[in-house]
Design an enzyme around this catalytic site. Sequence first.
Site, short mmCIF file in Angstrom:
data_model
loop_
_atom_site.label_atom_id
_atom_site.label_comp_id
_atom_site.label_asym_id
_atom_site.label_seq_id
_atom_site.Cartn_x
_atom_site.Cartn_y
_atom_site.Cartn_z
N PRO A 100 6.81 10.36 18.57
CG PRO A 100 5.32 8.57 18.70
CD PRO A 100 5.86 9.72 19.49
CE LYS A 116 13.68 13.37 11.21
NZ LYS A 116 13.40 12.30 10.24
CE1 TYR A 132 3.83 9.77 8.52
CE2 TYR A 132 3.52 10.43 10.81
CZ TYR A 132 4.29 9.84 9.82
OH TYR A 132 5.51 9.32 10.15
CG HIS A 134 7.63 3.44 1.96
ND1 HIS A 134 6.52 3.50 2.76
CD2 HIS A 134 7.80 2.13 1.68
CE1 HIS A 134 6.03 2.29 2.94
NE2 HIS A 134 6.80 1.43 2.31
CE1 TYR A 177 7.74 11.07 8.44
CE2 TYR A 177 9.08 9.66 7.04
CZ TYR A 177 8.07 9.82 7.98
OH TYR A 177 7.42 8.71 8.48
#
Length: 391
Positions: free
Chosen positions: A293, A297, A201, A72, A385
């Site tokens: 979460p 990570k 998200y 992604h 990220y």
Amino acid sequence: MRTQVGIVGGGPAGLLLSHLLHLEGIASVVLERRSREDLETTVRAGVLEYGTAELLKEVGVGERMEREGSVHHGIELRFDGLGHRIDFADLTDGLSITIYGQQEVVKDLIRTRLETGGQILFDSEAESVHDLDTDSPKVRFLADGEEEEISCDYVAGCDGFLGVCRPAVPERARTEYTRTYPFGWFGILVEGPPSTKELIYTLHDRGFALVSTRSPEIQRLYFQCDPHDDTEEWSDARIWDELSARLATRDGWELTDGKIFQKDIVQMRSFVCEPMQYGRLFLAGDAAHIVPPTGAKGMNLAVADVRVLARALIEFYGSGDTELLDAYSETCLRRVWRAQRFSWWMTSMLHRFDRSDPFQLKVQQAELDYVTSSRAAATTIAENYVGAALG
Ligand code: PHB
């Protein structure tokens, strides 16, 4: 029984460490409390940072991940009824993440270790570690009801948050930092097609939600819940209603449903134990630190720890030099705290802490507006990220 490195715990940290050492001719034994089947089927995290995926390829365990995992190049942040894409590739010079379940990484590592003569003792519960401040530490464990002992040069404590290794460090020799959050994540696994090409998200007045995936056929979704909630209280229809409400957009986006085949509640905690070493015991992964979460990570930190530990042990067995081993804790903790900061921040920005506080929601929306409209701010999400912030 004797080996060079005694590894307590057969999750991603312990198994990868064993493999990295094997590639340099260093012997280890992995002790794992659970059965192979249990390990290979427990569903955990699913996001691999760029560097994690690259490492797995480099050391010869990335073949199935390359075939079946999904690369992604961004995520969506959704709030106030609108979606905003964070374009990782654009913001980090082409980097990406790979969606591939932790239990798939574990399967690949177990197969590779067993094919090359690795010793993994399943159903073998470590009971205690001893003589950590001598040059011959020991691990006692129970296998088939019999008490056994491995003596080794070093012990790697990869046995998770509830394992025996961290408590073996005397209390006076460690400091623990903890934060608990007033919510959990309700997670579901769904058989059905994906609703979206990239992870979403979302922050909604009713709370956080996340749309993730495992494969073209299996989807993983979460929503913020009461940490004391009971999965039995949530019918499938109630779950879909809640997710649809939180994910709704002004332009009528629709969540694709499917058959829910697993429900679980994930607790949210931040935790660090310092230092990550005591004598000849080295802690790695969840044994030393836990992240909520939201930043994806957890497994990546475990992989980063054992990469540092493997390098240090290889240096020691090659030259007798303990400089890298001595620096282990300090080296790892820098990355650990950077990941703690990012995970805590993502969690704070994306969850409702107190539904009677409309001011906080407005400030969170303003923060999301900032990170999705300023290139500088978006870059801070992207590089953390994908795991590029620490090289
Ligand atoms: C998951 O797919 O399980 C997942 C994805 C992203 C997260 C956490 C979990 O931040």
